[in-house]
Design a protein around this motif. Structure first.
Motif, PDB file in Angstrom:
ATOM      1  N   GLN A 193      50.515  30.659  41.896  1.00  0.00           N
ATOM      2  CA  GLN A 193      50.676  29.982  43.176  1.00  0.00           C
ATOM      3  C   GLN A 193      49.453  29.132  43.535  1.00  0.00           C
ATOM      4  N   ASN A 194      48.291  29.598  43.127  1.00  0.00           N
ATOM      5  CA  ASN A 194      47.045  28.871  43.441  1.00  0.00           C
ATOM      6  C   ASN A 194      46.584  27.985  42.288  1.00  0.00           C
ATOM      7  N   GLN A 195      47.440  27.838  41.288  1.00  0.00           N
ATOM      8  CA  GLN A 195      47.180  27.008  40.109  1.00  0.00           C
ATOM      9  C   GLN A 195      45.835  27.317  39.466  1.00  0.00           C
ATOM     10  N   ILE A 196      45.640  28.611  39.225  1.00  0.00           N
ATOM     11  CA  ILE A 196      44.437  29.078  38.531  1.00  0.00           C
ATOM     12  C   ILE A 196      44.856  29.364  37.096  1.00  0.00           C
ATOM     13  N   TYR A 197      44.315  28.576  36.184  1.00  0.00           N
ATOM     14  CA  TYR A 197      44.693  28.745  34.771  1.00  0.00           C
ATOM     15  C   TYR A 197      43.483  29.204  33.977  1.00  0.00           C
ATOM     16  N   ARG A 198      43.720  30.146  33.093  1.00  0.00           N
ATOM     17  CA  ARG A 198      42.627  30.683  32.252  1.00  0.00           C
ATOM     18  C   ARG A 198      42.844  30.328  30.822  1.00  0.00           C
TER      19      ARG A 198
ATOM     20  N   MET B  96      39.230  37.855  59.613  1.00  0.00           N
ATOM     21  CA  MET B  96      40.423  38.694  59.652  1.00  0.00           C
ATOM     22  C   MET B  96      41.423  38.044  60.605  1.00  0.00           C
ATOM     23  N   SER B  97      42.634  38.356  60.436  1.00  0.00           N
ATOM     24  CA  SER B  97      43.729  37.814  61.235  1.00  0.00           C
ATOM     25  C   SER B  97      43.684  38.373  62.660  1.00  0.00           C
ATOM     26  N   LYS B  98      44.398  37.719  63.571  1.00  0.00           N
ATOM     27  CA  LYS B  98      44.504  38.206  64.944  1.00  0.00           C
ATOM     28  C   LYS B  98      45.425  39.410  65.035  1.00  0.00           C
ATOM     29  N   ASP B  99      46.250  39.589  64.015  1.00  0.00           N
ATOM     30  CA  ASP B  99      47.151  40.736  63.998  1.00  0.00           C
ATOM     31  C   ASP B  99      46.346  42.019  63.822  1.00  0.00           C
TER      32      ASP B  99
ATOM     33  N   GLN C 183      42.993  45.589  54.029  1.00  0.00           N
ATOM     34  CA  GLN C 183      43.123  44.592  55.095  1.00  0.00           C
ATOM     35  C   GLN C 183      42.498  43.257  54.705  1.00  0.00           C
ATOM     36  N   PHE C 184      41.458  43.294  53.876  1.00  0.00           N
ATOM     37  CA  PHE C 184      40.728  42.079  53.524  1.00  0.00           C
ATOM     38  C   PHE C 184      41.549  41.114  52.681  1.00  0.00           C
ATOM     39  N   ALA C 185      42.623  41.577  52.051  1.00  0.00           N
ATOM     40  CA  ALA C 185      43.501  40.677  51.301  1.00  0.00           C
ATOM     41  C   ALA C 185      44.115  39.637  52.233  1.00  0.00           C
ATOM     42  N   PHE C 186      44.351  40.027  53.489  1.00  0.00           N
ATOM     43  CA  PHE C 186      44.952  39.119  54.462  1.00  0.00           C
ATOM     44  C   PHE C 186      43.967  38.040  54.921  1.00  0.00           C
ATOM     45  N   ALA C 187      42.676  38.249  54.717  1.00  0.00           N
ATOM     46  CA  ALA C 187      41.659  37.286  55.123  1.00  0.00           C
ATOM     47  C   ALA C 187      41.460  36.176  54.092  1.00  0.00           C
ATOM     48  N   ASP C 188      41.996  36.344  52.890  1.00  0.00           N
ATOM     49  CA  ASP C 188      41.872  35.326  51.850  1.00  0.00           C
ATOM     50  C   ASP C 188      42.660  34.087  52.273  1.00  0.00           C
TER      51      ASP C 188
ATOM     52  N   LEU D 248      49.184  39.147  48.492  1.00  0.00           N
ATOM     53  CA  LEU D 248      48.346  39.051  47.306  1.00  0.00           C
ATOM     54  C   LEU D 248      47.113  38.259  47.709  1.00  0.00           C
ATOM     55  N   GLY D 249      45.961  38.914  47.704  1.00  0.00           N
ATOM     56  CA  GLY D 249      44.752  38.246  48.153  1.00  0.00           C
ATOM     57  C   GLY D 249      43.524  38.710  47.405  1.00  0.00           C
ATOM     58  N   LYS D 250      42.575  37.825  47.285  1.00  0.00           N
ATOM     59  CA  LYS D 250      41.330  38.115  46.582  1.00  0.00           C
ATOM     60  C   LYS D 250      40.458  39.019  47.447  1.00  0.00           C
ATOM     61  N   VAL D 251      40.046  40.137  46.862  1.00  0.00           N
ATOM     62  CA  VAL D 251      39.128  41.084  47.507  1.00  0.00           C
ATOM     63  C   VAL D 251      38.107  41.462  46.456  1.00  0.00           C
ATOM     64  N   GLY D 252      36.857  41.130  46.707  1.00  0.00           N
ATOM     65  CA  GLY D 252      35.837  41.383  45.698  1.00  0.00           C
ATOM     66  C   GLY D 252      36.105  40.517  44.478  1.00  0.00           C
ATOM     67  N   ASP D 253      36.085  41.131  43.310  1.00  0.00           N
ATOM     68  CA  ASP D 253      36.289  40.394  42.062  1.00  0.00           C
ATOM     69  C   ASP D 253      37.741  40.382  41.596  1.00  0.00           C
ATOM     70  N   GLY D 254      38.650  40.990  42.353  1.00  0.00           N
ATOM     71  CA  GLY D 254      40.039  41.083  41.904  1.00  0.00           C
ATOM     72  C   GLY D 254      41.029  40.583  42.929  1.00  0.00           C
ATOM     73  N   VAL D 255      42.283  40.551  42.504  1.00  0.00           N
ATOM     74  CA  VAL D 255      43.377  40.171  43.388  1.00  0.00           C
ATOM     75  C   VAL D 255      44.116  41.454  43.764  1.00  0.00           C
ATOM     76  N   LEU D 256      44.122  41.754  45.035  1.00  0.00           N
ATOM     77  CA  LEU D 256      44.719  42.974  45.541  1.00  0.00           C
ATOM     78  C   LEU D 256      46.152  42.710  45.987  1.00  0.00           C
TER      79      LEU D 256
END
Length: 96
Positions: A91-96, A1-4, A28-33, A54-62
C-alpha cells in the motif's frame, strides 16, 4: 496519537503479551503512523465490523485487530505478522 480513545480487556492484553510479546498500550502507536493502513476483517463473522490497523511501530509493522464504537477504538489483538507487513509495504509502495 489520534483524538479517539482506546480500550481493551486487561486479560486479553496479558494473553497477547505472552503470545505475541506486545502490549495493547504499545499497539496504540500503530494508529499514529501517518502511513498506516486500515483494512476490514472480512473473516470475522459478527454483526459488528472488525478491522486491522497496519502501522509502523519501532522497527516493524504492527498489525492491530480492533473495532470502532462511538469514538472508542477497542483493541482485540496485536502482533508483528508477515501478512500485515506485506500489505503495508504494498500500500505504501515500499519495495525491497
Amino acid at each position: 496519537m489520534s483524538k479517539d480513545s482506546f480500550e481493551w480487556d486487561l486479560e486479553k492484553d496479558l494473553l497477547n503479551q505472552v503470545k505475541h510479546a506486545i502490549s495493547f498500550s504499545e499497539a496504540q502507536f500503530a494508529f499514529a503512523d501517518p502511513h498506516r493502513v486500515i483494512t476490514e476483517d472480512l473473516a470475522h463473522g459478527s454483526a459488528e465490523k472488525r478491522y486491522y490497523c497496519l502501522g509502523k511501530v519501532g522497527d516493524g509493522v504492527l498489525t492491530v485487530r480492533f473495532t470502532y464504537r462511538h469514538g472508542i477504538i477497542r483493541i482485540y489483538g496485536a502482533g508483528y505478522w508477515r501478512k500485515g507487513k506485506q500489505i503495508y509495504e504494498r500500500q505504501n509502495q515500499i519495495y525491497r
